[in-house]
Design a protein around this motif. Sequence first.
Motif, short mmCIF file in Angstrom:
data_model
loop_
_atom_site.label_atom_id
_atom_site.label_comp_id
_atom_site.label_asym_id
_atom_site.label_seq_id
_atom_site.Cartn_x
_atom_site.Cartn_y
_atom_site.Cartn_z
N ASN A 99 8.81 1.07 -7.05
CA ASN A 99 9.89 0.65 -6.16
C ASN A 99 9.36 0.43 -4.75
OD1 ASN A 99 12.51 0.05 -5.32
ND2 ASN A 99 13.02 2.20 -4.94
N LEU A 100 9.93 -0.54 -4.04
CA LEU A 100 9.51 -0.83 -2.67
C LEU A 100 10.57 -0.37 -1.68
CD1 LEU A 100 8.22 -4.51 -3.10
CD2 LEU A 100 6.82 -2.45 -2.83
N PRO A 101 10.16 0.14 -0.51
CA PRO A 101 11.13 0.38 0.57
C PRO A 101 11.85 -0.92 0.93
CG PRO A 101 9.01 1.41 1.06
CD PRO A 101 8.79 0.54 -0.14
N ALA A 102 13.06 -0.80 1.44
CA ALA A 102 13.92 -1.96 1.69
C ALA A 102 13.23 -3.04 2.51
CB ALA A 102 15.21 -1.51 2.37
N LYS A 103 12.50 -2.65 3.54
CA LYS A 103 11.89 -3.66 4.40
C LYS A 103 10.84 -4.48 3.66
CE LYS A 103 8.45 -0.56 6.53
NZ LYS A 103 7.98 -0.01 7.82
N HIS A 104 10.21 -3.88 2.65
CA HIS A 104 9.20 -4.61 1.89
C HIS A 104 9.82 -5.43 0.76
CE1 HIS A 104 6.05 -2.70 4.15
NE2 HIS A 104 6.53 -1.50 3.84
N LYS A 105 11.05 -5.08 0.36
CA LYS A 105 11.77 -5.93 -0.60
C LYS A 105 12.05 -7.31 -0.01
CE LYS A 105 14.30 -2.04 -2.76
NZ LYS A 105 13.68 -2.05 -4.09
N ALA A 106 12.09 -7.40 1.31
CA ALA A 106 12.42 -8.66 1.98
C ALA A 106 11.19 -9.51 2.29
CB ALA A 106 13.18 -8.37 3.28
N GLU A 107 10.00 -9.01 1.96
CA GLU A 107 8.78 -9.73 2.28
C GLU A 107 8.42 -10.74 1.20
OE1 GLU A 107 6.60 -6.14 4.80
OE2 GLU A 107 6.04 -6.51 2.71
N PRO A 108 7.59 -11.73 1.52
CA PRO A 108 7.13 -12.69 0.50
C PRO A 108 6.34 -11.99 -0.60
CG PRO A 108 6.68 -13.52 2.71
CD PRO A 108 7.11 -12.09 2.87
N ALA A 109 6.37 -12.59 -1.78
CA ALA A 109 5.63 -12.06 -2.93
C ALA A 109 4.13 -12.19 -2.70
CB ALA A 109 6.05 -12.78 -4.20
N GLN A 110 3.37 -11.36 -3.43
CA GLN A 110 1.91 -11.34 -3.28
C GLN A 110 1.29 -10.91 -4.59
OE1 GLN A 110 0.69 -8.62 -0.21
NE2 GLN A 110 -1.50 -9.03 -0.45
N TYR A 111 0.14 -11.49 -4.93
CA TYR A 111 -0.57 -11.14 -6.17
C TYR A 111 -2.02 -10.79 -5.85
CZ TYR A 111 -3.18 -11.79 -10.53
OH TYR A 111 -4.02 -11.62 -11.61
N LEU A 112 -2.52 -9.72 -6.48
CA LEU A 112 -3.89 -9.28 -6.21
C LEU A 112 -4.52 -8.73 -7.50
CD1 LEU A 112 -6.17 -8.70 -4.17
CD2 LEU A 112 -5.08 -6.47 -3.76
N PRO A 113 -5.53 -9.42 -8.06
CA PRO A 113 -6.30 -8.86 -9.17
C PRO A 113 -7.52 -8.12 -8.63
CG PRO A 113 -6.82 -11.19 -8.92
CD PRO A 113 -5.87 -10.84 -7.80
N VAL A 114 -7.92 -7.05 -9.30
CA VAL A 114 -9.07 -6.26 -8.87
C VAL A 114 -9.95 -5.97 -10.09
CG1 VAL A 114 -9.87 -4.15 -7.74
CG2 VAL A 114 -7.71 -5.18 -7.03
N ARG A 115 -11.22 -6.30 -9.99
CA ARG A 115 -12.16 -6.07 -11.09
C ARG A 115 -12.49 -4.58 -11.23
NH1 ARG A 115 -17.26 -9.40 -9.46
NH2 ARG A 115 -16.91 -8.04 -7.65
N ALA A 116 -12.91 -4.20 -12.43
CA ALA A 116 -13.26 -2.81 -12.70
C ALA A 116 -14.30 -2.29 -11.71
CB ALA A 116 -13.76 -2.66 -14.13
N GLU A 117 -15.30 -3.12 -11.41
CA GLU A 117 -16.39 -2.66 -10.56
C GLU A 117 -15.97 -2.49 -9.10
OE1 GLU A 117 -17.42 -7.01 -11.72
OE2 GLU A 117 -16.35 -5.29 -12.59
N ASP A 118 -14.79 -2.96 -8.75
CA ASP A 118 -14.30 -2.82 -7.38
C ASP A 118 -13.33 -1.65 -7.20
OD1 ASP A 118 -15.78 -5.03 -6.49
OD2 ASP A 118 -14.22 -6.42 -7.15
N LEU A 119 -13.15 -0.86 -8.25
CA LEU A 119 -12.31 0.33 -8.18
C LEU A 119 -13.20 1.57 -8.07
CD1 LEU A 119 -9.79 -0.68 -10.98
CD2 LEU A 119 -9.26 -0.48 -8.55
#
Length: 293
Positions: free
Chosen positions: A127-147
Motif C-alpha cells: 500500500n502507498l501513502p496517499a500522497k504517493h497514490k497521486a504520483e505518476p506510475a513507475q516501473y523498475l526491474p532489478v537483476r539478481a546481481e544488483d541485489l
Amino acid sequence: MKQVISQHDVQPDQAGPFIIARALPNAATRFVGPIMLLDHLPPRDIAPGELRDPDGSFAHPHRGIATFTYVLEGALTHADSTGGHGTVNAGGVQWMKAGNGIVHDEMIATDLRTNGGTLHSFQFWVNLPAKHKAEPAQYLPVRAEDLPVAALPGGRGHLKVLLGSYNGSTAPIPIFSSEFIWHVRIEPTGSATVALPKGLPVAGFLPVQGAVVSGTEIAAHRSFMLADEGTEIDLVNSSAEPLDVLLFGGRPIGEPVAVRGPFVMNTEAELTDAFREFRAGTYGQINYPAAAG
C-alpha cells in the motif's frame, strides 16, 4: 527474541493458467505494515510449447499500490501503459508503483515458453501513502546481481535484500513506509539468527519446507506473524535441503484504506473515481514491443 504469535495455511487462488497460494491476507492478518498481499506461485514445470503466446488477455489495471514480484526460478516479462518493459530472470525482482493509474501485463518469458523449464515466483502488494497514490506510475526491474546479499552470523545462512535494507545493505528500489522484503536461505541442518527492525510489524512465509522459528515449529506453506517484543529471530533448518524463508514488514501507514479489486485508495469516493478514470482510458494502453513475452 521475537516469538511467533500466529501461523496460517495458504489459501488457493487462480492467476491466469496457474493455481497460486495466497499467504496474505489471512484469517488473522490484513496488513503487515504497508504490505497487504503475498501470492506464491509454487514451482511449476512448464513443457516446451505448453503455454500459448501472450495475447493481452491478462492485462489489468492497478492504482494506489506498488506491486513487487520476485522470480526465484524461470523468467517473467512485463509491459505496461507507461512504456515500461523488461524481462526478469531467476533471482531478480520487478517493482511497479501504480500511483495514479497504470495497466500492466505479466507474461511468461519467451524462452521459458519455447524451451520449457520451471517457474517459481512471489508477488507482494504494498500500500502507498496517499500522497504517493497521486504520483505518476513507475516501473523498475532489478537483476539478481544488483541485489545485496549479507552473510548471517554462524556462516550457515545468508540474507538477500529484495526491498529495503539489512545491516547497512540496501536494495535499489524506492520505499515509502520503511517496508522491507528479505529472502533468507539456511544451509541443510544449519541455523542462523536474523536481526529485525525495532518497532516494525514483521511476518514470514515458508514457501517450500518447514522450519523452527524462535522455538516454534512451523510447517511448509504457512505464513507466520511475529510478536512486537524482541529484535531478532532464530531460524533452524533440520532438513537435508536448503531452507528458504521470506521475511517482510514495515511501518503502518495510519491512513484509511478502501479496496476494490485492483485499486487501493483511502475512500470509497476515490475508488469510484479510479474506476471511472480507468473506463475513460485515462490509464492508457499497452503498446507491446515486438519481442514482448
